[in-house]
Motif scaffolding. Structure first.
Motif, PDB file in Angstrom:
ATOM      1  N   VAL A   1      31.565  37.823  36.909  1.00 25.52           N
ATOM      2  CA  VAL A   1      32.366  38.966  37.551  1.00 25.52           C
ATOM      3  C   VAL A   1      33.825  38.307  37.734  1.00 25.52           C
ATOM      4  O   VAL A   1      33.662  37.470  38.488  1.00 25.52           O
ATOM      5  CB  VAL A   1      31.851  39.734  38.728  1.00 25.52           C
ATOM      6  CG1 VAL A   1      32.753  40.789  39.279  1.00 25.52           C
ATOM      7  CG2 VAL A   1      30.669  40.341  38.352  1.00 25.52           C
ATOM      8  N   LEU A   2      35.105  38.704  37.128  1.00 24.46           N
ATOM      9  CA  LEU A   2      36.382  38.413  37.277  1.00 24.46           C
ATOM     10  C   LEU A   2      37.184  39.618  38.212  1.00 24.46           C
ATOM     11  O   LEU A   2      36.843  40.755  37.439  1.00 24.46           O
ATOM     12  CB  LEU A   2      36.906  38.248  36.185  1.00 24.46           C
ATOM     13  CG  LEU A   2      36.288  37.035  35.138  1.00 24.46           C
ATOM     14  CD1 LEU A   2      35.214  37.686  34.013  1.00 24.46           C
ATOM     15  CD2 LEU A   2      37.197  36.276  34.488  1.00 24.46           C
ATOM     16  N   GLY A   3      37.722  39.484  39.233  1.00 30.30           N
ATOM     17  CA  GLY A   3      38.329  40.538  39.626  1.00 30.30           C
ATOM     18  C   GLY A   3      39.684  40.563  40.284  1.00 30.30           C
ATOM     19  O   GLY A   3      40.198  39.282  40.330  1.00 30.30           O
ATOM     20  N   TYR A   4      40.116  41.345  40.439  1.00 29.68           N
ATOM     21  CA  TYR A   4      41.695  41.493  41.182  1.00 29.68           C
ATOM     22  C   TYR A   4      41.841  42.786  41.960  1.00 29.68           C
ATOM     23  O   TYR A   4      41.576  43.839  41.526  1.00 29.68           O
ATOM     24  CB  TYR A   4      42.797  41.319  40.045  1.00 29.68           C
ATOM     25  CG  TYR A   4      44.129  41.325  40.415  1.00 29.68           C
ATOM     26  CD1 TYR A   4      44.655  40.420  41.668  1.00 29.68           C
ATOM     27  CD2 TYR A   4      45.032  41.996  39.932  1.00 29.68           C
ATOM     28  CE1 TYR A   4      45.895  40.432  41.971  1.00 29.68           C
ATOM     29  CE2 TYR A   4      46.624  41.996  40.454  1.00 29.68           C
ATOM     30  CZ  TYR A   4      46.999  41.140  41.629  1.00 29.68           C
ATOM     31  OH  TYR A   4      48.054  41.193  42.060  1.00 29.68           O
ATOM     32  N   VAL A   5      42.486  42.610  43.126  1.00 34.06           N
ATOM     33  CA  VAL A   5      42.842  43.671  43.959  1.00 34.06           C
ATOM     34  C   VAL A   5      44.404  43.778  44.262  1.00 34.06           C
ATOM     35  O   VAL A   5      44.985  42.719  44.519  1.00 34.06           O
ATOM     36  CB  VAL A   5      42.141  43.607  45.441  1.00 34.06           C
ATOM     37  CG1 VAL A   5      42.385  44.719  46.340  1.00 34.06           C
ATOM     38  CG2 VAL A   5      40.492  43.536  45.053  1.00 34.06           C
ATOM     39  N   CYS A   6      44.774  45.036  44.105  1.00 28.57           N
ATOM     40  CA  CYS A   6      46.458  45.111  44.496  1.00 28.57           C
ATOM     41  C   CYS A   6      46.665  46.922  44.707  1.00 28.57           C
ATOM     42  O   CYS A   6      45.876  47.324  44.292  1.00 28.57           O
ATOM     43  CB  CYS A   6      47.113  44.777  43.374  1.00 28.57           C
ATOM     44  SG  CYS A   6      47.050  45.571  41.782  1.00 28.57           S
ATOM     45  N   ASP A   7      47.696  47.014  45.261  1.00 29.28           N
ATOM     46  CA  ASP A   7      48.321  47.991  45.590  1.00 29.28           C
ATOM     47  C   ASP A   7      49.665  48.543  44.692  1.00 29.28           C
ATOM     48  O   ASP A   7      50.505  47.709  44.734  1.00 29.28           O
ATOM     49  CB  ASP A   7      48.675  48.379  46.960  1.00 29.28           C
ATOM     50  CG  ASP A   7      49.128  49.757  47.534  1.00 29.28           C
ATOM     51  OD1 ASP A   7      49.307  50.566  46.523  1.00 29.28           O
ATOM     52  OD2 ASP A   7      49.187  49.870  48.698  1.00 29.28           O
TER      53      ASP A   7
ATOM     54  N   VAL B   1      36.293  43.666  37.386  1.00 31.62           N
ATOM     55  CA  VAL B   1      36.516  44.567  38.385  1.00 31.62           C
ATOM     56  C   VAL B   1      37.841  44.534  38.654  1.00 31.62           C
ATOM     57  O   VAL B   1      38.581  43.494  39.160  1.00 31.62           O
ATOM     58  CB  VAL B   1      35.541  44.325  39.625  1.00 31.62           C
ATOM     59  CG1 VAL B   1      36.043  45.122  40.808  1.00 31.62           C
ATOM     60  CG2 VAL B   1      34.326  44.321  39.426  1.00 31.62           C
ATOM     61  N   LEU B   2      38.493  45.699  38.802  1.00 32.10           N
ATOM     62  CA  LEU B   2      40.063  45.994  39.129  1.00 32.10           C
ATOM     63  C   LEU B   2      40.240  47.032  40.157  1.00 32.10           C
ATOM     64  O   LEU B   2      39.758  48.185  39.834  1.00 32.10           O
ATOM     65  CB  LEU B   2      41.021  46.191  37.740  1.00 32.10           C
ATOM     66  CG  LEU B   2      42.100  46.547  38.078  1.00 32.10           C
ATOM     67  CD1 LEU B   2      42.977  45.150  38.821  1.00 32.10           C
ATOM     68  CD2 LEU B   2      43.045  46.803  36.860  1.00 32.10           C
ATOM     69  N   LYS B   3      40.635  46.707  41.285  1.00 30.56           N
ATOM     70  CA  LYS B   3      40.818  47.522  42.427  1.00 30.56           C
ATOM     71  C   LYS B   3      42.236  47.850  42.443  1.00 30.56           C
ATOM     72  O   LYS B   3      43.169  47.069  43.010  1.00 30.56           O
ATOM     73  CB  LYS B   3      40.255  46.978  43.607  1.00 30.56           C
ATOM     74  CG  LYS B   3      40.930  47.984  44.876  1.00 30.56           C
ATOM     75  CD  LYS B   3      39.995  49.430  45.053  1.00 30.56           C
ATOM     76  CE  LYS B   3      40.388  49.844  46.340  1.00 30.56           C
ATOM     77  NZ  LYS B   3      41.813  50.521  46.279  1.00 30.56           N
ATOM     78  N   VAL B   4      42.952  49.073  42.260  1.00 29.79           N
ATOM     79  CA  VAL B   4      44.396  49.081  42.089  1.00 29.79           C
ATOM     80  C   VAL B   4      44.579  50.612  42.827  1.00 29.79           C
ATOM     81  O   VAL B   4      44.564  51.458  42.585  1.00 29.79           O
ATOM     82  CB  VAL B   4      44.884  49.520  40.737  1.00 29.79           C
ATOM     83  CG1 VAL B   4      46.681  49.674  40.687  1.00 29.79           C
ATOM     84  CG2 VAL B   4      44.300  48.477  39.802  1.00 29.79           C
TER      85      VAL B   4
END
Length: 421
Positions: A213-219, A249-252
């Motif tokens: 799992v490769l992920g990134y979180v940003c606003d 997984v991308l949390k925007v």
């Protein structure tokens, strides 16, 4: 009366009552009633408390400035100070905010004020509250800023502060150049509750248990160009194209709102074209759930163009997740080759303005080919990635704990005041 007048000015700046969306006048009516019912501290003389601080911050905001405010309060308490928290707001303030939370419960017997803010904030705090809040006290500004450029128009707003702090060496150097005076580095507090994060596992999010799992979180609203999720996903696509074991997984946050939804749609299309299964989350999540999502990752990738500090990078490190990130700006206070995969970059000039980031100013353009190679390396040599992650967890806990930041804060307060040069 002075407090009500100040509250009126503040509500006018905020424009709407965040509790129910009604106009500020409705907010003021309730605020005045609440004010009459509160036994205000300045109604009677109080004994001076030399180890007390009034801390102005956005404690309820689900953004970096909210985390910075909460961490600052923890650091002051670790340094042995009594802290009176005074709420500031912005557009991200949650809707369940109560009127009483906005009343300035100011401790007049505390000799210091500490204000957690941006240099580009669009109001002057010392004009919104009574002058007696600031006169005769040591006023300290603690600033979050993401570029090495500093707009000249911000100087007058920062000039009244007796001390200036910034959350990273990168930010401190930028503000110092802009102000022509000393700015001290005080790291942000990062203390991830791993036990709380572990409650939100892969099954909770519907992430396959057997994938890399490769992920990134940003606003997205914190400058989607600066956060650069499109570049991050492009590098992941190059590294993991048609890799059946990969899952992204991308949390925007705010990624479902115009104009950011177009960028998120482009990311989805690109990942599909690369044959990579993925999950994109745009809804707001509680912080513990965000930490859980980060903790589900085998590698955390941030190809940002600039960071004032790099909260999610530090949080990933504390959770023991290997990090691939741009080797530029505030995150380099805690990132190095021994504890992370450091991506090369070149500085570039902004052609278009983006919020406070002005045309002609500078930030980084990460090397996507280099990033892709490092991402692939983290996938192919898991033991090496885990060694970096263990070192990173140790390093960030040592630098960013409330106790460590509190000790640094106490040392900074012993330094003589630095006037303008």
């Amino acid at each position: 009366a002075a407090a009500v007048a100040a509250l009126a000015a503040y509500a006018g700046a905020v424009a709407v009552d965040r509790t129910d969306g009604r106009p500020a006048e409705a907010f003021l009516t309730r605020a005045r009633a609440a004010h009459r019912a509160v036994p205000w501290a300045y109604a009677a003389p109080l004994e001076p408390e030399p180890r007390g601080v009034n801390l102005f911050g956005q404690f309820r905001a689900p953004i970096g400035l909210g985390s910075l405010s909460q961490g600052a309060a923890a650091a002051w308490r670790q340094a042995g100070y009594a802290v009176r928290e005074i709420m500031l707001t912005n557009a991200n303030t949650p809707d369940d905010l109560c009127v009483d939370e906005l009343l300035p419960h100011f401790a007049f017997n505390y000799p210091r004020n500490f204000v957690v803010t941006y240099p580009h904030i669009d109001y002057d705090l010392q004009a919104l509250y009574p002058r007696c809040f600031f006169a005769g006290r040591e006023n300290i500004g603690f600033f979050a800023w993401e570029q090495r450029d500093f707009h000249p128009a911000w100087r007058e707003r920062l000039r009244p502060y007796d001390r200036l702090f910034a959350l990273s060496q990168f930010a401190a150097e930028a503000v110092a150049r802009g102000m022509g005076r000393r700015v001290d580095w005080l790291p942000a507090v990062v203390e991830v509750d791993a036990a709380q994060a572990a409650r939100y596992d892969r099954a909770h999010f519907g992430i396959p248990a057997d994938r890399f799992v490769l992920g990134y979180v940003c606003d997205a609203s914190s400058s989607i160009e600066r956060k650069n999720p499109l570049g991050t996903m492009a590098a992941i696509g190059r590294a993991m194209r048609h890799e059946s074991r990969a899952f992204v997984v991308l949390k925007v946050t705010n990624g479902d709102r115009p104009p950011y939804d177009g960028v998120v749609d482009a990311i989805r299309r690109a990942l599909r074209d690369h044959g990579i299964e993925h999950l994109v989350v745009s809804r707001h999540l509680p912080r513990a759930e965000v930490h859980g999502l980060i903790g589900c990752c085998d590698v955390y990738v941030s190809l940002h163009r600039a960071e004032g500090f790099g909260y999610t990078i530090a949080e990933a490190m504390q959770l023991g997740v290997p990090v691939v990130a741009t080797g530029y700006s505030g995150n380099m206070d805690f990132m190095r080759e021994a504890n992370a995969y450091v991506v090369g970059y070149r500085e570039t000039v902004l052609r278009r303005g983006d919020g406070p980031f002005q045309p002609g100013s500078v930030w980084a353009e990460p090397d996507l080919e280099h990033a892709a190679a490092l991402i692939r390396a983290s996938f192919e040599d898991r033991d090496a990635a885990r060694r970096k992650a263990r070192q990173a967890a140790s390093d960030t806990r040592a630098l960013c704990s409330a106790a460590s930041v509190g000790r640094r804060l106490a040392a900074l307060l012993d330094l003589p005041l630095a006037g303008a040069t």
